[in-house]
Design a protein around this motif. Structure first.
Motif, PDB file in Angstrom:
ATOM      1  N   LEU A 269       0.835  -1.204   0.000  1.00 24.08           N
ATOM      2  CA  LEU A 269       0.000   0.000   0.000  1.00 24.08           C
ATOM      3  C   LEU A 269       0.870   1.254   0.000  1.00 24.08           C
ATOM      4  O   LEU A 269       0.641   2.184  -0.778  1.00 24.08           O
ATOM      5  CB  LEU A 269      -0.919  -0.016   1.217  1.00 24.08           C
ATOM      6  CG  LEU A 269      -1.904   1.135   1.423  1.00 24.08           C
ATOM      7  CD1 LEU A 269      -3.129   0.650   2.204  1.00 24.08           C
ATOM      8  CD2 LEU A 269      -1.276   2.303   2.176  1.00 24.08           C
ATOM      9  N   LEU A 270       1.890   1.276   0.869  1.00 24.54           N
ATOM     10  CA  LEU A 270       2.769   2.438   0.953  1.00 24.54           C
ATOM     11  C   LEU A 270       3.622   2.584  -0.308  1.00 24.54           C
ATOM     12  O   LEU A 270       3.907   3.705  -0.744  1.00 24.54           O
ATOM     13  CB  LEU A 270       3.667   2.327   2.189  1.00 24.54           C
ATOM     14  CG  LEU A 270       2.951   2.346   3.547  1.00 24.54           C
ATOM     15  CD1 LEU A 270       3.963   2.209   4.678  1.00 24.54           C
ATOM     16  CD2 LEU A 270       2.137   3.618   3.722  1.00 24.54           C
ATOM     17  N   SER A 271       4.011   1.459  -0.901  1.00 25.29           N
ATOM     18  CA  SER A 271       4.803   1.505  -2.139  1.00 25.29           C
ATOM     19  C   SER A 271       3.991   2.121  -3.271  1.00 25.29           C
ATOM     20  O   SER A 271       4.515   2.918  -4.069  1.00 25.29           O
ATOM     21  CB  SER A 271       5.266   0.098  -2.529  1.00 25.29           C
ATOM     22  OG  SER A 271       6.073  -0.468  -1.525  1.00 25.29           O
ATOM     23  N   LEU A 272       2.713   1.763  -3.342  1.00 26.04           N
ATOM     24  CA  LEU A 272       1.850   2.347  -4.370  1.00 26.04           C
ATOM     25  C   LEU A 272       1.653   3.848  -4.134  1.00 26.04           C
ATOM     26  O   LEU A 272       1.635   4.635  -5.083  1.00 26.04           O
ATOM     27  CB  LEU A 272       0.492   1.641  -4.380  1.00 26.04           C
ATOM     28  CG  LEU A 272       0.448   0.243  -4.997  1.00 26.04           C
ATOM     29  CD1 LEU A 272      -0.954  -0.336  -4.902  1.00 26.04           C
ATOM     30  CD2 LEU A 272       0.908   0.271  -6.454  1.00 26.04           C
ATOM     31  N   ILE A 273       1.503   4.233  -2.863  1.00 20.31           N
ATOM     32  CA  ILE A 273       1.390   5.653  -2.536  1.00 20.31           C
ATOM     33  C   ILE A 273       2.644   6.395  -2.997  1.00 20.31           C
ATOM     34  O   ILE A 273       2.566   7.496  -3.577  1.00 20.31           O
ATOM     35  CB  ILE A 273       1.188   5.851  -1.018  1.00 20.31           C
ATOM     36  CG1 ILE A 273      -0.240   5.488  -0.611  1.00 20.31           C
ATOM     37  CG2 ILE A 273       1.501   7.289  -0.596  1.00 20.31           C
ATOM     38  CD1 ILE A 273      -1.293   6.477  -1.052  1.00 20.31           C
TER      39      ILE A 273
END
Length: 355
Positions: A269-273
């Motif tokens: 999730l954080l990587s996509l953000i």
């Protein structure tokens, strides 16, 4: 052999290139999004998903924190808590005084928003006005809980904003003594535009309050926030622009959400953000003329995903797509009502000129 100090200092110091300035801002933007999302979604206090939205707005609109930013935050915290306490004290039992108070606070938010110095405070005030009284009609304690959550999100956003600029200061010199921007509109113009914005948003807000439509809370909040943008500007044009940014944000959110369903891990999730922040951040800081479009896309994405991921409901798919539908309906409502008002205003101006 003697060396001239001035020549030596000129040789040592080289002003940063435009590319280096942009890269620093993009990097700070991405780091801020990742850290704020990690804190908001990892800890999950009330209304935590608003913190990344606030921080993203700060990083785009301001080069560095100032004393005025801090004073706006403190004032916003105080007003938010006061609204929460007044709601919990029982004003929700009296519909007419509640709606009158609501309209007054919304008018104040519109009026302040047209002054660049008070954008942040007006935004928090509008969110508080939209959410807290409505939550109070459900449960007085819930209004206080949401008020504390909104205040906490504002504090987290400002603290992260200051920390990011401490660790990654802007490469362009900033004059601390420079006077802040002032509103380009007169008092009478701001009053008129505030009343027009209130005319656009208040009927649907009153409708939601009267019929207690709890499933449309996000729609109501978005109408309040979108109507802030129409104050002092061409309503139809701005509403069309907002619809465009929300459609793009909704499409990006759909792709993001489906990828997250396939790989339901927090680090993913954080990587996509980070990836989306890198792409949009490059467009925001490299193309200042189009920055509001891409900043609006990121705000819509953060609100959609944050409010869905932070939800404890097991029907996350239904909630996610319902939120997108609500935002689209809010945008369409804004366009229709703005068009009617602008046509009426144009006819009045033509009539006055003919007389």
């Amino acid at each position: 052999m003697s060396v001239n100090n001035n020549e030596l200092s000129e040789d040592i110091y080289t002003p940063p290139t435009e590319q280096a300035i942009i890269q620093r801002r993009i990097f700070r933007y991405v780091i801020g999004l990742v850290v704020s999302c990690a804190l908001a979604l990892g800890i999950g206090w009330g209304l935590s998903f608003v913190a990344p939205v606030f921080l993203a707005k700060f990083l785009v609109d301001h080069q560095k924190p100032t004393s005025h930013t801090i004073s706006q935050l403190l004032l916003a915290m105080t007003v938010t808590i006061l609204i929460g306490l007044s709601v919990s004290a029982g004003i929700t039992h009296y519909p007419l005084p509640l709606l009158l108070l609501l309209s007054l606070l919304m008018f104040i938010a519109y009026y302040l928003f047209m002054d660049p110095q008070w954008n942040f405070f007006a935004t928090i005030l509008m969110i508080a006005v939209m959410l807290l009284p409505f939550m109070g009609t459900i449960s007085p304690g819930l209004a206080v809980y949401v008020g504390v959550g909104l205040t906490t999100s504002g504090v987290v956003a400002v603290l992260l904003f200051g920390l990011l600029h401490l660790v990654l200061p802007d490469l362009t010199p900033v004059n601390d003594n420079q006077a802040p921007l002032a509103s380009s509109l007169t008092h009478d113009q701001r009053v008129f535009e505030s009343l027009k914005a209130l005319t656009i948003s208040f009927p649907i807000i009153a409708y939601f309050y009267y019929f207690q439509i709890t499933g449309a809370i996000l729609t109501m909040a978005f109408i309040g926030l979108l109507s802030l943008q129409t104050a002092g500007q061409k309503s139809v044009k701005v509403s069309m622009f907002l619809l465009l940014t929300n459609i793009i944000g909704g499409l990006v959110a759909i792709v993001y959400y489906e990828l997250l369903v396939m790989v339901p891990h927090f680090l993913f999730l954080l990587s996509l953000i980070a990836l989306i922040g890198l792409v949009l951040g490059k467009k925001i800081f490299s193309e200042p003329a189009k920055a509001p479009i891409w900043a609006g896309v990121m705000s819509a994405l953060l609100v959609l995903l944050g409010s869905t991921v932070a939800s404890d409901s097991k029907l996350m798919d239904d909630n996610f797509y319902m939120r997108i539908a609500q935002i689209m309906m809010a945008s369409i409502y804004m366009i229709v009502v703005s068009f009617i008002l602008d046509k009426w205003q144009y006819k009045q101006e033509v009539k006055e000129c003919s007389e």
